[in-house]
Design a protein around this motif. Sequence first.
Motif, PDB file in Angstrom:
ATOM      1  N   ARG A 130       8.331 -36.259  50.093  1.00 47.91           N
ATOM      2  CA  ARG A 130       9.762 -35.991  49.355  1.00 47.91           C
ATOM      3  C   ARG A 130       9.613 -34.770  50.849  1.00 47.91           C
ATOM      4  N   PRO A 131      11.694 -34.051  50.409  1.00 46.78           N
ATOM      5  CA  PRO A 131      11.965 -33.967  51.371  1.00 46.78           C
ATOM      6  C   PRO A 131      11.099 -32.488  50.792  1.00 46.78           C
ATOM      7  N   SER A 132      11.208 -30.863  51.956  1.00 45.87           N
ATOM      8  CA  SER A 132      10.481 -30.145  51.022  1.00 45.87           C
ATOM      9  C   SER A 132      10.848 -28.820  52.151  1.00 45.87           C
ATOM     10  N   ALA A 133      10.402 -27.669  51.557  1.00 48.75           N
ATOM     11  CA  ALA A 133      10.908 -26.460  51.480  1.00 48.75           C
ATOM     12  C   ALA A 133       9.743 -24.998  51.737  1.00 48.75           C
ATOM     13  N   SER A 134      10.550 -24.168  52.464  1.00 46.23           N
ATOM     14  CA  SER A 134       9.511 -23.326  52.559  1.00 46.23           C
ATOM     15  C   SER A 134      10.523 -22.145  51.947  1.00 46.23           C
ATOM     16  N   VAL A 135       9.865 -21.461  50.997  1.00 43.52           N
ATOM     17  CA  VAL A 135      10.453 -20.577  50.126  1.00 43.52           C
ATOM     18  C   VAL A 135       9.509 -18.557  49.293  1.00 43.52           C
ATOM     19  N   THR A 136      10.542 -18.010  50.318  1.00 37.66           N
ATOM     20  CA  THR A 136       9.953 -16.512  49.492  1.00 37.66           C
ATOM     21  C   THR A 136      10.343 -16.197  48.658  1.00 37.66           C
TER      22      THR A 136
END
Length: 104
Positions: A84-90
């Motif tokens: 699946r597509p992913s992201a980095s999140v803060t």
Amino acid sequence: MLGKRGDAALCEDAIVVAGEYAAVIDGATDISGRSYGGKSGGRWAMEACVAAVRGLPGGVDAFGAVSALTLGLAASPELSPALRPSASVTIYSAGRREIWQIGD
């Protein structure tokens, strides 16, 4: 926001301020070339995470935030979790006075 391509519609990054949360989201560039409703995987993942952050209830802890982000990304059921597509999140939680970083 304008990303590296100079077109806001192609940008895979976002800044969100919603309720007691502020977040910086960086959608991961999808080298597979797949399209998700006409969007790149990174753009799709970024938008899913933006919606998840906006939907966080007040007072949620890091575990609850990660669960909400994961559910948002799981809305792409045609792919296994590893693909699946992913992201980095803060995320900054003003209510808890904590910063949570998810991803690389």
